[in-house]
Scaffold this motif. Sequence first.
Motif, PDB file in Angstrom:
ATOM      1  N   GLU A 210       0.829  -1.212   0.000  1.00 26.59           N
ATOM      2  CA  GLU A 210       0.000   0.000   0.000  1.00 26.59           C
ATOM      3  C   GLU A 210       0.861   1.259   0.000  1.00 26.59           C
ATOM      4  OE1 GLU A 210      -2.758  -0.408   3.247  1.00 26.59           O
ATOM      5  OE2 GLU A 210      -3.658  -2.165   2.287  1.00 26.59           O
TER       6      GLU A 210
ATOM      7  N   GLU B 102       2.276   1.720  -3.453  1.00 29.43           N
ATOM      8  CA  GLU B 102       1.255   2.257  -4.360  1.00 29.43           C
ATOM      9  C   GLU B 102       1.098   3.767  -4.168  1.00 29.43           C
ATOM     10  OE1 GLU B 102      -0.367   1.186  -7.013  1.00 29.43           O
ATOM     11  OE2 GLU B 102       1.045  -0.458  -6.716  1.00 29.43           O
ATOM     12  N   ARG B 103       1.077   4.189  -2.907  1.00 30.14           N
ATOM     13  CA  ARG B 103       0.936   5.626  -2.611  1.00 30.14           C
ATOM     14  C   ARG B 103       2.141   6.406  -3.141  1.00 30.14           C
ATOM     15  NH1 ARG B 103      -1.577   9.897  -2.947  1.00 30.14           N
ATOM     16  NH2 ARG B 103      -1.335  11.470  -1.331  1.00 30.14           N
TER      17      ARG B 103
ATOM     18  N   GLU C 211       1.774   6.877  -6.710  1.00 30.21           N
ATOM     19  CA  GLU C 211       0.782   7.932  -6.988  1.00 30.21           C
ATOM     20  C   GLU C 211       1.408   9.317  -6.843  1.00 30.21           C
ATOM     21  OE1 GLU C 211      -3.137   5.904  -5.148  1.00 30.21           O
ATOM     22  OE2 GLU C 211      -2.671   7.900  -4.383  1.00 30.21           O
TER      23      GLU C 211
ATOM     24  N   ARG D 261       7.592   4.418   6.379  1.00 32.44           N
ATOM     25  CA  ARG D 261       6.362   4.915   7.020  1.00 32.44           C
ATOM     26  C   ARG D 261       6.667   5.857   8.180  1.00 32.44           C
ATOM     27  NH1 ARG D 261       2.095   1.251   6.557  1.00 32.44           N
ATOM     28  NH2 ARG D 261       1.844   1.213   8.792  1.00 32.44           N
TER      29      ARG D 261
ATOM     30  N   GLU E 102       1.316  17.171  -0.157  1.00 33.76           N
ATOM     31  CA  GLU E 102       0.503  15.936  -0.181  1.00 33.76           C
ATOM     32  C   GLU E 102       0.955  14.950   0.891  1.00 33.76           C
ATOM     33  OE1 GLU E 102      -0.496  14.145  -4.023  1.00 33.76           O
ATOM     34  OE2 GLU E 102       0.393  15.913  -4.948  1.00 33.76           O
TER      35      GLU E 102
ATOM     36  N   ASP F  62      -1.236  13.535   4.075  1.00 35.30           N
ATOM     37  CA  ASP F  62      -1.410  12.118   4.446  1.00 35.30           C
ATOM     38  C   ASP F  62      -1.203  11.910   5.947  1.00 35.30           C
ATOM     39  OD1 ASP F  62      -1.913  11.351   1.857  1.00 35.30           O
ATOM     40  OD2 ASP F  62       0.070  10.507   1.470  1.00 35.30           O
TER      41      ASP F  62
END
Length: 248
Positions: free
Chosen positions: A125, A128-129, A132, A165, A192, A196
């Motif tokens: 995940e 993927e972020r 993006e 993370r 961005e 998040d």
Amino acid sequence: MGAAVVNVRELSAAYGPVRALSGVSLEVPEGAVTTVLGGNGAGKSTLLRAISGTLPFHGGAVRGGEIRLGEEVLTGRRADRVVAAGVVQVPEGRQVFSRMSVADNLRAGALGERGRRAGRQAGREVLERIFELFPVLKERAGQRAGLLSGGEQQMLAMGRALMARPRLLLLDEPSLGLSPLMTARIAETIREINADGTAVLLVEQNAALALRLASTACVLENGQVVLAGDAAELAASDEVRRRYLGIA
Ligand code: ATP
């Protein structure tokens, strides 16, 4: 203003006999962008390195004071333990592994304990972020990182840091050497990343940009905090405008 993610209290640091920080105190609020301004040699990079535990790699050492992440004391911790706690630095000059692929550079960012604890699904995940946020990293995932442009390498260095993370991302001069267009894209991505939920501590030679991105700011001079507060208020202060924004 939310609680502090990192608290720096009376921090002093030196490179051998060269004193670089003297009694620096700073609160980095949870979920916000904070910027550190100051001229050449003011101690900005030293402050980031002290927080990330990488100061010893540069021949420096913390000489006094304390750095806390919530209740955890970070002062004196090894850099990998600081990453495991959730504080990750993107170093000045990017330092990507130029002979490795873009994908392997990103994987390297997830190798720490924090990545392992989060598990594979969470890792996918996050990846993927990152793709993006930085589509070019997906397009060029199989290419050697050394073939990327300077701006793309900055994106890769930021993406690699995000793989761990972080709760707090430390950015040292992300716009250094980049075109205005690329600088604007990096700035948008910082927004961005912050949206998040990741707190950001930003050192940036482009003070006007840094003050637009940040909600709080401090100014270092000769290793000491000489001004601190709300970024918009600092941007309006005569001294900051004259010295850092080039407005008389
Ligand atoms: P710049 O914008 O020029 O990078 P800075 O605000 O990030 O400046 P630092 O790099 O933290 O400042 O430097 C603070 C002080 O420590 C300066 O006097 C600098 O000369 C000194 N210094 C920095 N790195 C080292 C080192 N590896 N060895 C010895 N002295 C150092």
